[in-house]
Scaffold this active site. Structure first.
Site, PDB file in Angstrom:
ATOM      1  N   ASP A   1       0.862  -1.190  -0.262  1.00 54.53           N
ATOM      2  CA  ASP A   1      -0.083  -0.402  -0.137  1.00 54.53           C
ATOM      3  C   ASP A   1       0.503   1.001   0.198  1.00 54.53           C
ATOM      4  O   ASP A   1       1.806   1.669   0.949  1.00 54.53           O
ATOM      5  CB  ASP A   1      -0.716   0.155   0.920  1.00 54.53           C
ATOM      6  CG  ASP A   1      -1.827   0.743   1.648  1.00 54.53           C
ATOM      7  OD1 ASP A   1      -3.326   0.548   0.804  1.00 54.53           O
ATOM      8  OD2 ASP A   1      -1.939   2.211   1.026  1.00 54.53           O
TER       9      ASP A   1
ATOM     10  N   GLN B   1     -14.552   1.670   0.530  1.00 54.77           N
ATOM     11  CA  GLN B   1     -13.617   1.597  -0.348  1.00 54.77           C
ATOM     12  C   GLN B   1     -13.706   3.112  -1.237  1.00 54.77           C
ATOM     13  O   GLN B   1     -14.276   3.382  -1.678  1.00 54.77           O
ATOM     14  CB  GLN B   1     -14.169   0.804  -1.435  1.00 54.77           C
ATOM     15  CG  GLN B   1     -13.869  -0.083  -2.374  1.00 54.77           C
ATOM     16  CD  GLN B   1     -14.886  -0.733  -3.382  1.00 54.77           C
ATOM     17  OE1 GLN B   1     -15.689  -1.059  -3.039  1.00 54.77           O
ATOM     18  NE2 GLN B   1     -13.810  -2.461  -3.586  1.00 54.77           N
TER      19      GLN B   1
ATOM     20  N   HIS C   1     -10.154  -5.278  -3.369  1.00 58.46           N
ATOM     21  CA  HIS C   1      -8.885  -5.883  -2.526  1.00 58.46           C
ATOM     22  C   HIS C   1      -8.966  -6.025  -0.568  1.00 58.46           C
ATOM     23  O   HIS C   1      -9.401  -5.790  -0.135  1.00 58.46           O
ATOM     24  CB  HIS C   1      -7.633  -4.434  -2.415  1.00 58.46           C
ATOM     25  CG  HIS C   1      -8.587  -3.212  -2.273  1.00 58.46           C
ATOM     26  ND1 HIS C   1      -8.921  -2.396  -2.863  1.00 58.46           N
ATOM     27  CD2 HIS C   1      -8.604  -2.569  -0.895  1.00 58.46           C
ATOM     28  CE1 HIS C   1      -9.696  -1.906  -2.435  1.00 58.46           C
ATOM     29  NE2 HIS C   1      -8.982  -1.383  -1.042  1.00 58.46           N
TER      30      HIS C   1
HETATM   31  P1  AMP Z   1     -10.195   1.320   0.127  1.00 62.74           P
HETATM   32  O1  AMP Z   1     -10.056   2.515   0.793  1.00 62.74           O
HETATM   33  O2  AMP Z   1     -10.210  -0.236   1.114  1.00 62.74           O
HETATM   34  O3  AMP Z   1     -10.529   1.031  -1.106  1.00 62.74           O
HETATM   35  O4  AMP Z   1      -8.462   1.548   0.009  1.00 62.74           O
HETATM   36  C1  AMP Z   1      -7.956   2.040  -1.280  1.00 62.74           C
HETATM   37  C2  AMP Z   1      -6.291   1.696  -0.684  1.00 62.74           C
HETATM   38  O5  AMP Z   1      -5.265   1.608  -1.724  1.00 62.74           O
HETATM   39  C3  AMP Z   1      -5.634   2.729   0.284  1.00 62.74           C
HETATM   40  O6  AMP Z   1      -4.768   2.057   1.332  1.00 62.74           O
HETATM   41  C4  AMP Z   1      -4.579   3.491  -0.159  1.00 62.74           C
HETATM   42  O7  AMP Z   1      -3.671   3.924   0.305  1.00 62.74           O
HETATM   43  C5  AMP Z   1      -3.970   2.293  -1.744  1.00 62.74           C
HETATM   44  N1  AMP Z   1      -3.319   3.108  -2.878  1.00 62.74           N
HETATM   45  C6  AMP Z   1      -3.948   3.706  -3.281  1.00 62.74           C
HETATM   46  N2  AMP Z   1      -2.960   3.783  -4.525  1.00 62.74           N
HETATM   47  C7  AMP Z   1      -2.417   3.163  -4.767  1.00 62.74           C
HETATM   48  C8  AMP Z   1      -1.405   2.855  -5.781  1.00 62.74           C
HETATM   49  N3  AMP Z   1      -1.003   3.002  -6.843  1.00 62.74           N
HETATM   50  N4  AMP Z   1      -0.515   1.801  -5.200  1.00 62.74           N
HETATM   51  C9  AMP Z   1      -0.709   1.416  -4.292  1.00 62.74           C
HETATM   52  N5  AMP Z   1      -1.447   1.770  -3.081  1.00 62.74           N
HETATM   53  C10 AMP Z   1      -2.780   2.717  -3.497  1.00 62.74           C
END
Ligand code: AMP
Ligand code: ZN
Length: 139
Positions: A28, A91, A97
């Site tokens: 992440d 989300q 994920h």
């Molecule tokens: P959610 O709130 O469950 O949709 O979490 C999305 C997660 O994706 C968050 O923890 C972000 O920090 C992570 N995230 C967003 N863009 C990227 C990226 N390009 N690479 C890795 N993690 C990411």
């Protein structure tokens, strides 16, 4: 194409720790703790209950294989495993994920709020952590 599909396609870089035919795991980018990993199916679906059976099974098989190596790298006896299934559940990225957050004995915040996130780290930080997890998975 969603941002995680772009990661699957290699159009956006990521710090990969594990990959197989159906799934991909990477760090992440705004970790809540060292070793915060996201595990995704390569197939795009927003909701976990909509995944085809074979992919659903592969996703949870990968989860099972990742938990112990990730915990071992950070000397963590436990981990928070979370799946925000829909915008009302927090989300942000509309692609299934699973968050895997190792919890060492002296753990920090448990909630995935932006307040609890680390400040952006440099490439070396992520590469060192990804490398440790990849090596532990192969052990
Ligand atoms: P959610 O709130 O469950 O949709 O979490 C999305 C997660 O994706 C968050 O923890 C972000 O920090 C992570 N995230 C967003 N863009 C990227 C990226 N390009 N690479 C890795 N993690 C990411
Ligand atoms: Zn996607």
């Amino acid at each position: 194409m969603c941002i995680f599909c772009q990661i699957v396609e290699g159009e956006i870089p990521s710090y990969k720790v594990y990959e197989d035919e159906y799934t991909l795991a990477f760090l992440d980018i705004a970790p809540i703790a060292d070793g915060h990993v996201l595990l995704i199916p390569k197939h795009h679906e927003q909701f976990v209950e909509d995944l085809p059976e074979e992919i659903y099974t592969a996703l949870f098989d990968s989860l099972k294989g990742l938990v112990n190596p990730i915990q071992a790298v950070f000397d963590a006896p436990a981990s928070n495993i979370g799946l925000n299934n829909g915008p009302n559940a927090g989300q942000i990225i509309p692609h299934v994920h699973i968050h895997i957050v190792p919890r060492p004995k002296k753990a920090g915040p448990t909630l995935s709020s932006s307040a609890g996130r680390f400040k952006p780290r440099n490439k070396e930080y992520f590469e060192e952590i990804a490398d440790k997890i990849r090596k532990e998975i192969k052990r």
